[in-house]
Design a protein around this motif. Structure first.
Motif: not given
Ligand code: PYC
Ligand code: FAD
Length: 404
Positions: A65, A67, A69, A72, A264, A271, A354-355, A358, A400, A402
């Protein structure tokens, strides 16, 4: 009428595999392609192959998706994601390829007092690390996103949010294609439909890989295979602390511009952003079971859409166009693994779960330096697999954003 769409110049070559390379990268997603690019560009190592079992960018890179950023909590991960953010800010120019990085800001909502305390702590930590961030109350959120229900009537009222103005979204497959074209131009061989089926290891040193197109030799191999990383590790007799889960996303029919930032919520859990084409891009938490099917199950979609409609009643009649899944490789501390292994010359870059979208440019940049020098880059070093023995975990489940 489509004649002008014929005979386009290929963006990269389709080379025949050489018998040996200085470095082999397994996995042609964004991270693998970025690694190959920086190996060639910054370290002058151009005898490099990227081996991809399908097509470039067809894994999580083109399923996410988008995103981006860097907010953290812990110093180690803040350094890693902010390193990536600085690369994002010049990436279209660096690659001469429009990756459509749009710094429209990201809100991480809080719906409880504890959410707000966590947000305050994380934003304070971000600012101490030189990362932009603000804590907003419900009114601040409402003024940024007028179409959101920030009233007290909601089942889980919005109490506030963290706001990172430099965060945003990018065009995911352009990132893969931009790195691919730039790496190819520097001499990197991009080998699609080339699946690694095993490793050649002698006396504890990697010698090369077995593939469906024959054996290829190299004394340095970097595996960047996301949801398939434990399968690759198993081929080398390694056991990584990873679980592979489906993670789903869906997009709606296109709408006129209505949402100009990214929202989110970890609490009601969903999100959403609006793409430049106008579709709402919506994501979920992981499906709870392990698996390699790039689909996911209905209850997760239903739960996600309940959360979206709870926050945005205005979207309750919007029709969804497409749904899909990717396979994410989640680590117990919600942080990636960038590491040497007990097999000399065999490295893994995985566990982004999941991240990782970025992180793409920063991950490729520090992984390339690690492969080139044979020592992990200082930003990558805390993410060694050794942390699961030493206990020096970096718990980023909160940031995270998510559920997993
Ligand atoms: O790590 O920001 C994230 C994110 C958003 C959606 C899935 N992962
Ligand atoms: P991939 O793009 O998956 O590349 C790995 C490649 O390895 C694949 O192309 C695969 O075919 C190849 N491969 C596997 N096995 C072999 C083999 N044996 N031989 C050769 N090749 C092989 N992250 C964010 O930061 N923001 C988000 O908004 C976000 N949303 C997400 C939404 C969804 C639905 C999903 C699924 C993920 C999301 N992520 C997000 C996570 C992000 O997509 C990943 O962390 C990131 O894209 C991983 O990139 P990669 O290059 O490591 O992996």
């Amino acid at each position: 009428a489509l004649r002008h769409h014929e005979d386009w110049q290929r963006q990269w070559r389709n080379p025949t595999p050489k018998p040996r390379y200085d470095v082999i990268i397994v996995g042609g997603g964004g991270h693998g392609l970025a690694t190959a690019y920086y190996l060639a560009k910054e370290h002058g190592i151009t005898n490099v192959a990227v081996l991809e079992k399908g097509w470039l960018g067809g894994g999580n890179t083109a399923r996410n998706t988008t995103i981006v950023r860097s907010n953290y909590l812990w110093d180690e991960s803040a350094a890693l994601y902010e390193h990536a953010m600085k690369h994002w800010e010049g990436l279209s120019q660096e690659l001469n390829y429009n990756v459509m990085f749009s710094q429209r800001g990201v809100l991480n909502l809080g719906h409880t007092l504890q959410d707000m305390r966590d947000i305050q702590r994380r934003v304070n930590a971000n600012r101490l690390n030189g990362i932009d961030g603000e804590v907003l109350d419900a009114e601040g959120v409402q003024s940024l996103v007028p179409i959101m229900d920030c009233s007290k009537r909601a089942r889980y009222p919005v109490m506030g949010a963290s706001w990172q103005p430099r965060a945003g979204v990018a065009r995911h497959d352009a990132v893969a294609w931009g790195y691919a074209r730039a790496a190819d131009a520097l001499g990197v061989d991009l080998l699609q439909n080339t699946e690694v089926t095993g490793f050649k290891i002698r006396d504890g040193q990697i010698q090369g890989v077995h593939t469906n197109r024959g054996d290829i030799e190299s004394k340095t191999v970097g595996c960047v295979t996301a949801g398939n990383s434990s399968v690759l590790a198993g081929m080398a007799g390694l056991n990584l602390p990873l679980e592979s889960h489906p993670l789903q996303a869906l997009v709606s029919e296109p709408l006129k511009p209505v949402l100009d930032t990214v929202v989110m919520s970890n609490h009601v859990h969903g999100y959403i952003s609006q793409s430049d084409k106008g579709d709402l891009v919506i994501g979920a938490g992981i499906d709870g079971y392990n698996g390699y099917g790039q689909r996911g199950s209905y209850p997760t979609v239903e739960h996600t859409l309940q959360a979206i409609v709870e926050m945005f009643p205005i979207f309750s009649r919007v029709r969804m166009n497409r749904q899909w899944g990717g396979i994410v490789d989640t680590c117990p501390d919600a942080c990636p693994i960038l590491s040497k292994t007990k097999v000399k010359g065999l490295y893994f870059n995985c566990g982004w779960g999941t991240g990782g979208f970025k992180a793409t440019p920063g991950s490729g940049h520090v992984f390339a330096a690690s492969l080139a020098k044979g020592e992990m880059h200082p930003i990558a070093a805390p993410f060694s697999i050794d942390r699961f023995h030493s206990g020096a975990l970096i718990d980023e489940h909160g940031a995270a954003g998510v559920a997993h």
